[in-house]
Design a protein around this motif. Structure first.
Motif, mmCIF file in Angstrom:
data_model
loop_
_atom_site.group_PDB
_atom_site.id
_atom_site.type_symbol
_atom_site.label_atom_id
_atom_site.label_comp_id
_atom_site.label_asym_id
_atom_site.label_seq_id
_atom_site.Cartn_x
_atom_site.Cartn_y
_atom_site.Cartn_z
ATOM 1 N N GLY A 20 0.797 -1.227 0.000
ATOM 2 C CA GLY A 20 0.000 0.000 0.000
ATOM 3 C C GLY A 20 0.823 1.269 0.000
ATOM 4 N N ARG A 22 2.222 4.716 -0.661
ATOM 5 C CA ARG A 22 1.812 5.985 -1.263
ATOM 6 C C ARG A 22 2.883 7.023 -0.959
ATOM 7 N N ARG A 32 0.735 5.351 -5.755
ATOM 8 C CA ARG A 32 -0.678 5.365 -5.389
ATOM 9 C C ARG A 32 -1.123 3.977 -4.918
ATOM 10 N N GLY A 33 -0.508 3.494 -3.856
ATOM 11 C CA GLY A 33 -0.908 2.194 -3.315
ATOM 12 C C GLY A 33 -0.162 1.027 -3.941
ATOM 13 N N ASP A 35 1.995 -2.279 -4.297
ATOM 14 C CA ASP A 35 2.367 -3.522 -3.618
ATOM 15 C C ASP A 35 3.486 -4.174 -4.420
ATOM 16 N N GLY A 70 1.306 3.364 3.948
ATOM 17 C CA GLY A 70 1.795 2.052 3.556
ATOM 18 C C GLY A 70 2.963 1.592 4.410
ATOM 19 N N CYS A 226 0.802 3.165 -10.113
ATOM 20 C CA CYS A 226 0.058 1.956 -9.751
ATOM 21 C C CYS A 226 0.667 0.743 -10.458
#
Length: 263
Positions: A20, A22, A32-33, A35, A70, A226
């Motif tokens: 997560g 950011r 933006r998140g 992983d 995050g 992303c």
């Protein structure tokens, strides 16, 4: 460092775990998140167009860019508590080996060994390790030369040798092939093959796979901060071939259509 069996690697904490993530640069959201998981012995390429967040992602992993939200873990430890930096080698993007300070190839590479030397004194083992990585990157005959006399590709090899001098378990490289001549690209690919054969985990930010393609286990593609793909490397690495690329473009009538590599 012996390469792990797949099952053994799965039971260990990931070498890199990003959840997560950011991050912003100024007021602009860059991650933006995101992983990202990299397990021991893997070679993972981080791909994407310019501005997609690749370099920010790796700089977040090493603590240079703070997260707005995050979590990042290295070798199972939260980044804020991680202290075993000798386990990590980092090659930054487009820098010079000497940073304006007169130094020989051996002196620059030796600086990468400092985290393993005792009381600042280089042992015979330290000197041998430094010479080994200088030879590995094909600069054995230039060890006494000033880095200011080297070409761009040779500068990059010095930086990689410096990162390898401490014999890291994890090697992170940001655009290692950018602006490097083909001969140096082949030497760098050979160098990485040697490291991977000994079990080093590698995370690479790449503009294109090039000679490194046979080494890549997984590709993670970023778009606008992303993750849009995490799996086998795309067969073609042009921007228009990347997973998640929008094939409908809002080009103005008088604007030329951009094609080709990740620009």
């Amino acid at each position: 460092m012996a390469a792990p069996a797949g099952a053994a690697a799965e039971t260990e904490p990931p070498v890199i775990s990003v959840r997560g993530a950011r991050a912003t640069l100024g007021a602009r959201p860059v991650l933006r998140g995101v992983d990202l998981t990299v397990r021991r012995g893997e070679v993972v390429a981080l791909l994407g167009a310019n501005g997609s967040g690749k370099s920010t992602a790796v700089r977040s992993v090493i603590g240079q860019v703070p997260l707005a939200a995050g979590e990042i873990r290295l070798f199972g430890d939260p980044l804020r508590r991680f202290r075993q930096w000798s386990r990590l080698g980092y090659v930054p993007q487009r820098t010079t080996a000497a940073s304006g300070v007169p130094a020989t190839v051996r002196e620059v590479v030796s600086a990468g060994r400092l985290s393993r030397t005792r009381l600042g004194w280089a042992s015979r083992a330290d000197k041998e390790a430094v010479q080994r990585v200088i030879d590995l990157v094909g600069l054995g005959d230039r060890a006494r030369d000033s880095v200011s006399a080297l070409s761009g590709g040779q500068h990059q090899r010095v930086l990689i040798a410096r990162a390898l001098a401490a014999q890291p378990d994890l090697l992170i490289m940001d655009e290692p092939m950018a602006g490097v001549d083909l001969a140096s690209q082949e030497i760098l690919a050979h160098t990485l093959r040697e490291q991977v054969a000994h079990g080093t985990t590698v995370l690479l930010v790449l503009h294109e796979l090039g000679p490194l393609e046979p080494l890549i286990d997984r590709a993670v593609v970023l778009r606008d901060g992303c993750v849009v793909h995490d799996g086998p490397p795309p067969e073609a690495v042009g921007q228009h071939a990347l997973p998640g690329h929008d094939h409908v473009h809002p080009h103005a009538a008088d604007e030329p259509l951009r094609t080709g590599l990740l620009t």
